[in-house]
Design an enzyme around this catalytic site. Structure first.
Site, PDB file in Angstrom:
ATOM      1  CB  ILE A 154      36.597  27.726  38.686  1.00 31.10           C
ATOM      2  CG1 ILE A 154      36.375  26.522  39.610  1.00 31.10           C
ATOM      3  CG2 ILE A 154      35.858  28.948  39.212  1.00 31.10           C
ATOM      4  CD1 ILE A 154      36.949  26.699  41.004  1.00 31.10           C
ATOM      5  N   GLY A 230      40.423  33.350  43.595  1.00 30.61           N
ATOM      6  CA  GLY A 230      41.383  32.255  43.533  1.00 30.61           C
ATOM      7  C   GLY A 230      42.109  32.080  44.844  1.00 30.61           C
ATOM      8  NE  ARG A 231      44.309  28.433  47.708  1.00 26.05           N
ATOM      9  CZ  ARG A 231      43.135  27.824  47.684  1.00 26.05           C
ATOM     10  NH1 ARG A 231      42.044  28.535  47.450  1.00 26.05           N
ATOM     11  NH2 ARG A 231      43.042  26.523  47.877  1.00 26.05           N
ATOM     12  CD  GLU A 260      41.671  33.431  52.914  1.00 28.77           C
ATOM     13  OE1 GLU A 260      41.229  32.340  53.337  1.00 28.77           O
ATOM     14  OE2 GLU A 260      41.475  33.816  51.762  1.00 28.77           O
ATOM     15  CG  HIS A 278      38.191  31.661  51.339  1.00 27.84           C
ATOM     16  ND1 HIS A 278      39.519  31.334  51.484  1.00 27.84           N
ATOM     17  CD2 HIS A 278      37.734  30.938  50.279  1.00 27.84           C
ATOM     18  CE1 HIS A 278      39.850  30.455  50.551  1.00 27.84           C
ATOM     19  NE2 HIS A 278      38.780  30.202  49.802  1.00 27.84           N
TER      20      HIS A 278
END
Length: 321
Positions: A154, A230-231, A260, A278
């Site tokens: 990505i 990403g995270r 989240e 997200h």
């Protein structure tokens, strides 16, 4: 049970079920601390289709499982170490979402730098009248130096999309990519000091926990922009909130968060932050493709004995203990 039994814990994309129902016996259960399965049913289950985490204790309940097909490119919620110990193959859904996530990263970058969501809200609130104009955006993408924290599949797609914008591109990963035509920085701090825009696209690992902290944000500076697709695990949200509020960081665009779906109130209140729930891969075509790959992995395993996209930590061929 005459057909191979596939376990589906909790919800999963409907196309996964559509693809599997004619070939396999589908056993659906709720996501609970312990899966609600009797011993005989558990012994018959040979495969799993799952969206979300799959802990080792669930694997321990399933003595006959050979393959776990996960819906998503990230598999940090999967106990791959336990799976490898038990000879279970784990698969994910790489590549089919690369373009969508990269497109979202660019859109989030532009929205953050040019304040496009705020401008639209200003217009919709009836503020655009004769003699009025939305204030000039403080930042522009023109002339920026963009740093990519992560240059996997990505990350490379994001970099390729950035090239036509005529920005300078650099990156930091654990090791240099020999074929990448961008400047490499061996440390994240070094990258942050060199660039004014940081795009994070790293997985959730112990090594990436809150690596984007106050020092990194300070290095980006008051003209700096942070984008995270990403995270949320990667960012110290308290430090980010403080930097945005004080002006130590110019702006942030976030698609992911630490806990989240909880988003800190300090980020919700930040006028210089663009926040998304997200949704980087959340288009119907991309999610359909992900669903098909989940099903294709299971079908390929049981028809040909080889999964299509096994993760590297687990064996290609199961060896039952």
């Amino acid at each position: 049970m005459s057909r191979i039994a596939i376990l589906v814990p909790g919800k999963i994309h409907e196309r996964v079920l559509e693809r599997l129902k004619d070939r396999f016996e589908i056993i659906a259960v709720a996501r609970e601390e312990k899966l609600a399965l009797d011993g005989e049913t558990a012994r018959h289950i040979r495969g799993v289709a799952v969206s979300g985490a799959f802990p080792g204790r669930w694997m321990d309940q399933l003595p006959g499982v050979e393959v776990i097909a996960s819906f998503g490119v990230g598999y940090d919620g999967m106990d791959v170490k336990r799976a490898a110990e038990k000879g279970i193959v784990v698969t994910n859904t790489p590549d089919v979402l690369n373009d969508e996530v990269a497109d979202t990263a660019i859109g989030l970058l532009l929205n953050t730098i040019r304040e496009l969501p705020r401008a639209e809200a200003w217009l919709r609130a009836g503020n655009w009248k004769s003699g009025t104009a939305y204030p000039l955006s403080r930042f522009s993408l023109k002339g920026r130096h963009v740093g990519l924290y992560g240059l996997g599949r990505i990350g490379l797609e994001i970099a390729r999309r950035l090239e036509p914008f005529k920005v300078k591109i650099s990156y930091h990963t654990r090791s240099r990519h020999a074929d990448a035509p961008y400047d490499y920085y061996p440390t994240l701090k070094g990258l942050a000091e060199a660039v004014d825009t940081l795009i994070a696209i790293v997985p959730k690992t112990p090594q990436t926990h809150k690596t984007i902290d106050g020092d990194i944000l300070a290095a980006l500076g008051p003209n700096g922009i942070l984008i995270n697709v990403g995270r949320g695990w990667t960012v110290d949200e308290e430090a980010l909130s403080a930097a945005l509020a004080s002006g130590a960081l110019g702006g942030a665009g976030l698609d992911v968060f630490y806990d989240e779906p909880t988003v800190p109130a300090t980020l919700m209140e930040a006028a210089n932050a663009v926040l998304l729930p997200h949704v980087a891969s959340a288009s119907e075509p991309t999610r359909n493709a992900m669903a098909h790959l989940v099903a294709d992995n299971l079908i390929a395993w049981f028809e040909r004995g080889a999964a299509l996209t096994p993760v590297p930590e687990t064996p290609q061929k199961a060896e039952r203990n």
